[in-house]
Structure formats: C-alpha cells, structure tokens
Design an enzyme around this catalytic site. Sequence first.
Site, PDB file in Angstrom:
ATOM      1  N   LYS A 474       1.262 -37.712 -28.689  1.00  0.00           N
ATOM      2  CA  LYS A 474       0.916 -36.289 -28.679  1.00  0.00           C
ATOM      3  C   LYS A 474      -0.088 -36.094 -29.813  1.00  0.00           C
ATOM      4  O   LYS A 474       0.241 -36.311 -30.984  1.00  0.00           O
ATOM      5  CB  LYS A 474       2.172 -35.444 -28.897  1.00  0.00           C
ATOM      6  N   ASP A 476      -2.006 -33.810 -31.983  1.00  0.00           N
ATOM      7  CA  ASP A 476      -1.955 -32.399 -32.394  1.00  0.00           C
ATOM      8  C   ASP A 476      -3.121 -32.072 -33.327  1.00  0.00           C
ATOM      9  O   ASP A 476      -3.787 -32.973 -33.876  1.00  0.00           O
ATOM     10  CB  ASP A 476      -0.609 -32.148 -33.093  1.00  0.00           C
ATOM     11  N   ASP A 546       2.622 -23.147 -27.622  1.00  0.00           N
ATOM     12  CA  ASP A 546       3.882 -23.275 -28.370  1.00  0.00           C
ATOM     13  C   ASP A 546       4.898 -22.251 -27.912  1.00  0.00           C
ATOM     14  O   ASP A 546       6.056 -22.296 -28.320  1.00  0.00           O
ATOM     15  CB  ASP A 546       3.621 -23.096 -29.869  1.00  0.00           C
TER      16      ASP A 546
END
Length: 724
Positions: A474, A476, A546
């Site tokens: 992932k 980010d 999110d």
Amino acid sequence: MNIIMQLNNQLQLNTKNTSYVMHIENGILTHTYYGKRLPDADHGYMAKRYSYNCNFQSKISPNLPSLDNALLEYPPFGEGGIITPAIEVLNCDGTNFADFRVTDIIITDGKPVLCGLPATYAEDEDKVKTLEVKTKDAVSNVEVSLFYTVFYEYDVITRWAVITNNGKDSVTLLKALSGNIAFENKNYDVISNFGAWARERQIERAPLLHTGATTFSNCGSSSHRANPFMILAQHTATEDSGEAIGVALAYSGNHQMSATLNEYNVVNFSAGISPDNFRWTLGIGDAFTTPELVISFSANGLNTLSQNFHSIIKNRVCRGVYRDKKRPVLLNLWEACYFDFNDEKIKSAADSAADLGIELLVIDDGWFGNRNNDHTSLGDWYVNENKIKCGLKNLCDYVNSKGLMLGIWFEPEMISPESELFKKHPEWVIKVNGREPTKFRWQLQLDLANPEVCDFVYDSIANILKTTNIQYIKWDYNRTMAHVGSAYLKAEQMGEYYHRYVLGLYGVLERLNNDFPNVLIEGCASGGGRFDIGMLYYTPQIWTSDDTDAVERTAIQYGTSLIYPMSAQSAHVSVCPNHQTGRTVSMDTRHTVALTGSFGYELDPCKIDDSDREYIKEFIKFYNDNFDVFQNGKYYRLSNPAIDDYAIYQYILGNTVIVGAIRLNSHAVNLQNTIRLKGLDENYLYTDTKTGEKYYGSQLINYGLKLAASESAGDYKSFLWMFK
Ligand code: DGJ
C-alpha cells in the site's frame, strides 16, 4: 474504415461512434468538430469563420479572417483573443509571442510511448493509429508536435504535445498544456469534482458562463480537492441522453483544467500541467513532453461517457498481471489496531482471516523503525523488531502458511525529522534554503527530483520485496507539498520542481513494476488524494477514501465513477460504529456498498461474532463466484446518492446482472419505487437467483424492478439482487 483520414487541408479522426475534425488554413491548425461520427467527407464548410468587427489582425485566409475568433487547436499566448493559451514560450529576447504553423503530418499505426510518463497503450490487436501534426515557429525555431492517438473501439482519443527547441538560444516554457479543444457553445454545463480528506470527488455541475470554469491543484499531487478531469455536458444531458465531452489527465501532480467562453460563443476547453510556478527551460535541442490527455465524447449521456473512460483505463492504462487477474479479497488491519500491534496479534489475525476466506492480509502503518505513532520513523524502512519479534520474513512465511498473501504499508516519499534517515541526509528534504521546512502530520517530504533519493526509495522497497514474500504494497502519501525548494536543483531549475518530482516518482514506480511484476501495488494518499490516471498506470487500484462509512461512501464512489472504473476503487467493509462518522449500519449495507472490483475489509477479524463470521464467509464466496462482474462488468449509476433517497448501482457482464440499492432516507410515507435497469437484452428471460422469479429484459428496462418500499422502515437498509 478510416481511423485517421487526410482530405485536402482536413484531418478527420474516427472512433466507432465519434469523429474529431481539424483544418489547416495557411499552416494554422484549427478545430472543426468533435461529436457523433460523421461520414468520411469534406467538412470544409464547418471550418469557415466569419469576420466580426475586429480587423486588428491581418487576414489569415478567406476562411479565417482573424485569429482571435479562430478555433485554434493549440493556442499560443498573445493572439489577441479571450482564449486561455495552451502554450506560452518565453523567448531569449524577453517576448513571449509564438506563431506555430504546420510543417508536416505523419500518420502511424499503434502508439508511441511518452518518455518517462504514464500513458494509455495499444496492444497488437487494437485498432489504434496516431497522428502527429508538426508545427514550427519560424522565428524562434521552436517546434511543437501535436500527437493524437485514436482508440477506435474505445471511443477515445488521446492528446499530448512534444515541444522541441531547435533554435539558437534557450527558451523557457511558462505554460505547456496537453491540449485544447475549441468549439461553439451548445449550452454546456461544466461537471467537475471537488472534495476534501474523507469527502473526495463530490460532483459539482453548473452552467458554463463567460467567467469560465477552472479546476486545479497546486499542492504537488492531483489532490483530494480537485480531481484532474472536467466534463462539458449539454445543460439538458442526463445519465442516458444528451451530449457530453470529458477530458482526464494522465498526471498525478499540479494540474489545471479549464473551460472558457468568449464573446463569440466559443468554448476553449483545455487541460494540462498547472502553469502556476511552472518554468521549464529548453536548452538548444531539448524537448519537453506534456502528460497525456484522455478524451471521450458521448451522444448518449454521462453513463456512456463514464463507461468509455472505465474501459480505456481498465484495459489500456492499468498494466501488469493484476490488470486482468482477480484482485485478492484483502483485509487491512489499520482500523483494527492503528499503531498498536505485534507479531502475535498479526498471526492471530491471519488465523482468523484465513478461516473467513480472506486472500490477502495487510499490515498498515507502524511496522518499521520506531513507529508507534505518526511522529517518527518515515524513511527507516526496516522492521521494528520490538513489535515484529519474529522478523518480517518469518511473519510472512507464517501468514503464507495459512494460505494468505501478506502485504505491507509504505509511505516512501516521506521522511520524519525524527528518523535515522533524517540524521544521515537532512539535505534530502524538500525545503526552501534558509527556512525551516514545513511539517504536515509531523513529516517532511523527500526530494524526488534528486535521482539519489529516488534510488534510496526504490532500494528501501526492493530490499523488503527481495528478502520476503510480500506480495502487496500500500503506497501511501499523507501530506501536501509546500514551501518547495531542492538542494539538488540549480536556482534556474526551481520552476521545474513540481514536474521533476512527479517524474522522479513515476521513475521509481516504473522500476518497481518492472522488477516485481507479481506484486500488487495499491495507491493511497490520505485516502483518495491522488486518484488519477497517472497513478493507475502503476497501481491498478487506489484506496478511494479514508471515510469507510458505508453511507458517505455511496457519494464518494458515485463521484469517482464518473471517470474511474470500479476495479480501481478499493472499498472495504469496516466496523460499526464507524470510526469516521460514528454511524451504525447493517452488515448487509456495508457489504452492498463495498462491492467494487477491489473489495475488502478494514477490521479486526478476531473481534467478529459468530453470526457475522458466517455472513462474511458466505459473502466472500458470493464475491469470489462473481468477481468478474465487479471487476470487468459494465457499471451503471441508477440514482444519484447526493440527491436521491436511494443509492442504486448496477453491474452487467454477459448474462449476469447485479443491482445494489441502499436506502439513504426513509419517509413516513415511502414512495412506490421502481428501479429501471439498463443495458439488458430486452428479449432475454432473467431469473432472480434468490427468489427464482423470472422477468423479461424488456420488463426490467421499461417498467423496472419493484423496490418494496414499505417492507421495512428505517434509513440505510440495503437490497442486493442478482439476475442470470
Ligand atoms: C492514511 C491512509 O489513507 C490510511 O488508510 C492509513 O494507511 C494511514 N494513512 C496510515 O498512516
């Protein structure tokens, strides 16, 4: 069938359902038409412009009396009209005028690559051709090649420009957009996204006025605030009717999309790298390639336009094994434990997740350096052995032994001031000389314009991938770029910074894609803050937001679906009360909302009660049996969750139709609702797989499916149907 046709001074580009026509008058390239497919014919009458009262320019030709009223295909600054220029070149004498005239036309099969940039690509079997229109300013000898690639079957045309300095002096580009399309206004509305953290890609639609419309980002990434696309749709256009033109930029940095309307009713629709703080010096012989603009037209409303974008992005932007391979059902542990975990906890999660049928377990932030909160350790990409005592390799082996893949989180572009890396390389951060660098979420940003820093980022990730069997990352990115300066670049290159940063990022991602082709990289930027075609070239799925609240997600996913395919949208079922909104909704509803081509969970599998476990097992089986529909099916928006009482979507692939509906608002007296399905075969008999009831396609299309409104009161109830 002519994909690209040259007839006298006319260039005609054809896709299956659209035509894009240009004319050349005295070497000036002008736009004539973009819309529904035209016959291969002479469309010269359309190119004629009428003289108004402005005679301040010398006549170009009888068809083109003045340039301020011309539909210029790539307008330079300074033509005298109210046109947003696509290019502005600062000459060595301080002037910024240029006059580009066509010198050559080249038509080739397939599509060239865009050096160092993400872009659409053609495969052997594709009906794809590329047109290059070479233009030159005779005084400065700066050349602009305008490229057009036609994806016939996809109803998509892409554009980019290559600007080469063949003169005797350096010049500076102050603006270099990817493309401009000029056409008469047909009562257009402008549709774009606005957003924020946890509220990404909300849709805004308003009439195009003479004040124009602009959406842009100057924060270093494509941003939560303004996604890099814009749609012009006729005011009366709906999901299923009316004309719409969409442009989306294959770029992840600062961008600008704008539509202006001048006094002659001419729209200039342009897009590219934001010109704010953009100054790119072209030394003698240097060339600059703009990012690619992906363009589509639909005569049948917004849903067809979206499907065109979905199809090209899914099939000719996303690459690698996961373009076509089933995306694993993943469980991410972020909301389960945040920074508070150890190897034992992960092992228990693996045991439990395996039992549920999860295919990929993801350890999020906090596995490295001294990272026990968000204040430290970005850049120290070695395992925290206080937390993962058995080491990452052993942990990975354990998770694999349970039949699961393991994935981990990185935020590779960042550095914490409190880190080993910062002690070693304080000069690697983005900062203005002599000033304190600005922190966001306690962190600084690495200078990816510096190739040495890019090598470090690559090595940090590659080392982990080489020494463990980690199969997912992932990626980010949790701050905006601000107060920009680089110890690596010279003063005169500082205006190149934002773009050089993006090129550095793409370079690292390209190397990782090439060297670790079986690793799935998922994009993320505080949720969906960098959700764009550029990133999707390297990361076929992106964490959409999110905000994992199922109700709020309906609008976020709806807005994202304007351009981006459902296979690109990561959507997870999380626990209730929801961590962002505190709202509680049923398991059904959370699952119905998360049903995209990259479906997963964001919860602690050890804390699920028995009945929910059974539900999840069944649901994962249902998802796996039908993943092809969610990953590759055509997606229809059947309602608008921002205004309607229900959020309703439909997937269709072959003979399988899946419809999801989420009630957002319940009323004392609910309306009698029917959901009219789309895209079905009118003559087929479809069976509801739950009830066995049969319906003709024509019934479901023309009358619809009955929503039992009074069946149960209450908000947030959901319904899921499958028809075969
Ligand atoms: C922001 C992401 O969007 C979250 O999913 C999570 O990974 C956190 N960062 C971790 O810091």
